[in-house]
Design a protein around this motif. Structure first.
Motif, mmCIF file in Angstrom:
data_model
loop_
_atom_site.group_PDB
_atom_site.id
_atom_site.type_symbol
_atom_site.label_atom_id
_atom_site.label_comp_id
_atom_site.label_asym_id
_atom_site.label_seq_id
_atom_site.Cartn_x
_atom_site.Cartn_y
_atom_site.Cartn_z
ATOM 1 N N THR A 31 0.759 -1.289 -0.052
ATOM 2 C CA THR A 31 0.066 0.063 -0.015
ATOM 3 C C THR A 31 0.540 1.191 0.362
ATOM 4 O OG1 THR A 31 -1.608 -0.688 1.232
ATOM 5 C CG2 THR A 31 -1.885 0.904 1.395
ATOM 6 N N PHE A 32 1.897 1.530 1.084
ATOM 7 C CA PHE A 32 2.595 2.695 0.974
ATOM 8 C C PHE A 32 3.905 2.341 0.475
ATOM 9 C CE2 PHE A 32 -0.740 2.057 4.060
ATOM 10 C CZ PHE A 32 -0.765 4.007 4.063
ATOM 11 N N ASP A 33 4.470 1.799 -0.755
ATOM 12 C CA ASP A 33 5.310 1.286 -1.547
ATOM 13 C C ASP A 33 5.997 2.986 -2.036
ATOM 14 O OD1 ASP A 33 7.706 0.297 -3.056
ATOM 15 O OD2 ASP A 33 5.740 -1.108 -4.055
ATOM 16 N N PHE A 34 6.907 3.448 -1.564
ATOM 17 C CA PHE A 34 7.323 4.709 -1.534
ATOM 18 C C PHE A 34 8.675 4.127 -2.624
ATOM 19 C CE2 PHE A 34 5.350 5.448 1.560
ATOM 20 C CZ PHE A 34 4.741 7.271 1.829
ATOM 21 N N VAL A 35 9.648 2.977 -2.629
ATOM 22 C CA VAL A 35 10.631 2.248 -2.952
ATOM 23 C C VAL A 35 10.120 2.590 -4.282
ATOM 24 C CG1 VAL A 35 11.999 0.512 -3.725
ATOM 25 C CG2 VAL A 35 11.121 1.080 -1.431
ATOM 26 N N SER A 36 8.626 1.906 -4.891
ATOM 27 C CA SER A 36 8.183 1.842 -6.182
ATOM 28 C C SER A 36 7.766 3.156 -6.630
ATOM 29 C CB SER A 36 7.027 0.785 -6.090
ATOM 30 O OG SER A 36 8.038 -0.842 -6.535
ATOM 31 N N PHE A 37 6.740 4.222 -5.841
ATOM 32 C CA PHE A 37 5.690 4.844 -6.522
ATOM 33 C C PHE A 37 6.485 6.695 -5.821
ATOM 34 C CE2 PHE A 37 3.654 1.104 -6.628
ATOM 35 C CZ PHE A 37 2.717 1.551 -8.122
ATOM 36 N N GLY A 38 7.516 6.481 -5.266
ATOM 37 C CA GLY A 38 8.279 7.583 -4.712
ATOM 38 C C GLY A 38 7.280 8.788 -3.890
ATOM 39 N N ALA A 39 6.958 9.743 -4.315
ATOM 40 C CA ALA A 39 5.808 10.262 -3.791
ATOM 41 C C ALA A 39 4.693 11.054 -4.451
ATOM 42 C CB ALA A 39 6.849 12.145 -4.230
ATOM 43 N N THR A 40 4.615 9.877 -5.044
ATOM 44 C CA THR A 40 2.433 9.417 -5.760
ATOM 45 C C THR A 40 1.890 8.038 -5.394
ATOM 46 O OG1 THR A 40 4.305 8.191 -7.298
ATOM 47 C CG2 THR A 40 3.817 10.331 -7.936
ATOM 48 N N THR A 41 2.691 8.067 -4.164
ATOM 49 C CA THR A 41 2.120 6.405 -3.336
ATOM 50 C C THR A 41 1.044 6.770 -2.933
ATOM 51 O OG1 THR A 41 4.692 6.183 -3.058
ATOM 52 C CG2 THR A 41 2.971 5.293 -1.294
ATOM 53 N N THR A 42 0.864 8.015 -2.427
ATOM 54 C CA THR A 42 0.136 8.468 -1.905
ATOM 55 C C THR A 42 -1.368 8.380 -2.584
ATOM 56 O OG1 THR A 42 0.467 10.065 -0.481
ATOM 57 C CG2 THR A 42 1.331 8.628 0.807
ATOM 58 N N VAL A 43 -0.769 8.913 -3.818
ATOM 59 C CA VAL A 43 -2.156 9.525 -4.915
ATOM 60 C C VAL A 43 -3.092 8.494 -5.367
ATOM 61 C CG1 VAL A 43 -1.149 11.458 -5.142
ATOM 62 C CG2 VAL A 43 -0.853 9.366 -6.407
ATOM 63 N N ARG A 44 -2.369 6.994 -4.383
ATOM 64 C CA ARG A 44 -2.926 5.700 -5.682
ATOM 65 C C ARG A 44 -3.882 5.302 -4.976
ATOM 66 N NH1 ARG A 44 0.307 1.342 -5.645
ATOM 67 N NH2 ARG A 44 0.883 1.467 -3.291
ATOM 68 N N THR A 45 -5.560 5.193 -4.886
ATOM 69 C CA THR A 45 -6.428 4.551 -4.436
ATOM 70 C C THR A 45 -6.409 3.684 -2.886
ATOM 71 O OG1 THR A 45 -7.640 4.735 -6.597
ATOM 72 C CG2 THR A 45 -9.008 3.519 -5.277
ATOM 73 N N ARG A 46 -5.048 3.094 -3.434
ATOM 74 C CA ARG A 46 -5.102 1.913 -2.196
ATOM 75 C C ARG A 46 -4.714 2.535 -1.186
ATOM 76 N NH1 ARG A 46 -3.410 -3.393 -2.520
ATOM 77 N NH2 ARG A 46 -2.271 -4.042 -0.793
ATOM 78 N N ALA A 47 -3.930 3.744 -0.869
ATOM 79 C CA ALA A 47 -3.547 4.163 0.175
ATOM 80 C C ALA A 47 -4.341 5.208 0.353
ATOM 81 C CB ALA A 47 -2.249 5.558 -0.076
ATOM 82 N N GLN A 48 -5.248 5.486 -0.041
ATOM 83 C CA GLN A 48 -7.109 6.813 -0.030
ATOM 84 C C GLN A 48 -7.896 6.001 0.491
ATOM 85 O OE1 GLN A 48 -7.223 10.520 -1.664
ATOM 86 N NE2 GLN A 48 -5.411 9.875 -3.106
ATOM 87 N N GLN A 49 -8.936 5.762 -0.541
ATOM 88 C CA GLN A 49 -10.412 4.952 -0.453
ATOM 89 C C GLN A 49 -10.247 3.196 0.308
ATOM 90 O OE1 GLN A 49 -12.852 6.646 0.848
ATOM 91 N NE2 GLN A 49 -13.934 4.750 2.122
ATOM 92 N N GLY A 50 -8.711 2.603 -0.309
ATOM 93 C CA GLY A 50 -9.226 1.500 -0.426
ATOM 94 C C GLY A 50 -8.339 1.319 1.307
ATOM 95 N N THR A 51 -7.511 2.261 1.695
ATOM 96 C CA THR A 51 -7.139 2.169 3.214
ATOM 97 C C THR A 51 -8.529 2.402 4.174
ATOM 98 O OG1 THR A 51 -4.582 2.789 2.797
ATOM 99 C CG2 THR A 51 -5.240 2.959 5.173
ATOM 100 N N VAL A 52 -9.508 3.472 4.006
ATOM 101 C CA VAL A 52 -10.200 3.560 4.661
ATOM 102 C C VAL A 52 -11.490 2.551 4.551
ATOM 103 C CG1 VAL A 52 -11.962 5.092 4.422
ATOM 104 C CG2 VAL A 52 -10.199 5.942 4.340
ATOM 105 N N ASP A 53 -11.331 1.578 3.384
ATOM 106 C CA ASP A 53 -12.731 0.845 3.937
ATOM 107 C C ASP A 53 -11.565 -0.331 4.425
ATOM 108 O OD1 ASP A 53 -13.743 1.714 2.132
ATOM 109 O OD2 ASP A 53 -13.271 1.015 0.195
ATOM 110 N N MET A 54 -10.307 -0.111 4.639
ATOM 111 C CA MET A 54 -10.174 -1.899 5.180
ATOM 112 C C MET A 54 -10.445 -1.459 6.481
ATOM 113 S SD MET A 54 -6.676 -2.389 3.056
ATOM 114 C CE MET A 54 -5.690 -3.508 3.821
ATOM 115 N N TYR A 55 -9.952 0.498 6.862
ATOM 116 C CA TYR A 55 -10.008 0.838 8.667
ATOM 117 C C TYR A 55 -11.390 0.400 8.614
ATOM 118 C CZ TYR A 55 -9.536 4.040 12.420
ATOM 119 O OH TYR A 55 -9.271 4.489 13.970
ATOM 120 N N LEU A 56 -12.505 0.673 8.076
ATOM 121 C CA LEU A 56 -13.918 0.361 8.532
ATOM 122 C C LEU A 56 -14.437 -1.092 8.782
ATOM 123 C CD1 LEU A 56 -15.610 2.441 6.046
ATOM 124 C CD2 LEU A 56 -15.172 3.872 8.716
#
Length: 259
Positions: free
Chosen positions: A103-128
């Motif tokens: 989810t937080f693969d900064f090694v592969s995606f760098g500064a764009t990691t957290t704009v991915r759906t997986r890091a945003q709503q995907g993580t929220v869904d898992m949290y809920l």
């Protein structure tokens, strides 16, 4: 108090409504709003570690709330990424760490990691979903176990994966009427018995999974009638080892399990 099966069914039959109720809880709502408003500001591993509120939210979403204190451990996993099969996250028995790093693969995606759906709503869904299960466990740990098993079942391909997770293995032992002491038996013997009794493919069949969980919740209820708060017991089942290599003998054995 509702019995285990009825309680589980009430949640499972209308999961969307159950999730909505969790999402509307004031604390959950505030934490989720903060997460979504700030996660895209995170551009590196160091940024994530500096914001405790975001880090705690992300860890809980991945079922790793008990490891929020171990930032150095998580940094090591994240810095090595997941592309190398020998990386730290890939070697850990508990695949929740792999999923977190994915989810937080900064090694592969760098500064764009957290704009991915997986890091945003995907993580929220898992949290809920994680919060829903925890809330259920405060009243009846059998319900939390059933919900957790239901969530994980589709990804199970062998019983070594089941044995690597204390909560999953507890469900299977209970459903088969096996005593807790069976957990100390030889790993291969446990797998052999499970394979003789259950086709692992059944867990990917909604109808067969439903029947399995009905059996589990019914047998659970016999041993734990009208159970009250069981938070401390659940902490033992869902807690993770502090470090790779510092764990139970079971996890040492499963570390070399067949893929």
């Amino acid at each position: 108090m509702l019995n285990t099966y009825t309680n589980y069914q009430m949640i499972a039959k209308d999961m969307a409504k159950a999730i909505d109720r969790v999402e509307d809880e004031p604390t959950v709502k505030r934490d989720t709003e903060y997460y979504l408003a700030n996660i895209t500001k995170i551009k590196s591993i160091e940024d994530l570690m500096k914001d405790d509120r975001l880090f705690r939210y992300a860890m809980k979403a991945h079922g790793l709330a008990d490891m929020t204190y171990a930032k150095a451990f998580m940094v090591k996993a994240m810095k090595e990424g997941i592309d190398d099969e020998d990386s730290f996250a890939n070697k850990l028995t508990d695949k929740k760490y792999y999923e977190f790093v994915k989810t937080f693969d900064f090694v592969s995606f760098g500064a764009t990691t957290t704009v991915r759906t997986r890091a945003q709503q995907g993580t929220v869904d898992m949290y809920l979903r994680q919060t829903l299960e925890e809330n259920a466990g405060k009243q009846n740990e059998g319900v939390r176990l059933a919900l957790y098993f239901e969530r994980k079942a589709g990804g199970l391909t062998n019983f070594y994966q089941v044995l690597a997770d204390p909560a999953l293995s507890r469900v299977v032992r209970t459903a088969l009427g096996l005593p807790d002491s069976f957990a100390s038996a030889d790993i291969d013997k446990q797998v052999k018995l499970f394979e003789e009794k259950i086709d692992i493919a059944d867990f990917s069949d909604p109808e067969k999974l439903s029947k399995f969980l009905q059996r589990f919740t019914s047998l659970w209820e016999l041993s734990n009638p009208s159970q009250g708060n069981a938070t401390s017991q659940m902490n033992v089942l869902f807690a993770q080892p502090a470090e790779y290599g510092i764990s139970t003998n079971l996890l040492f054995s499963i570390q070399s399990m067949r893929r």
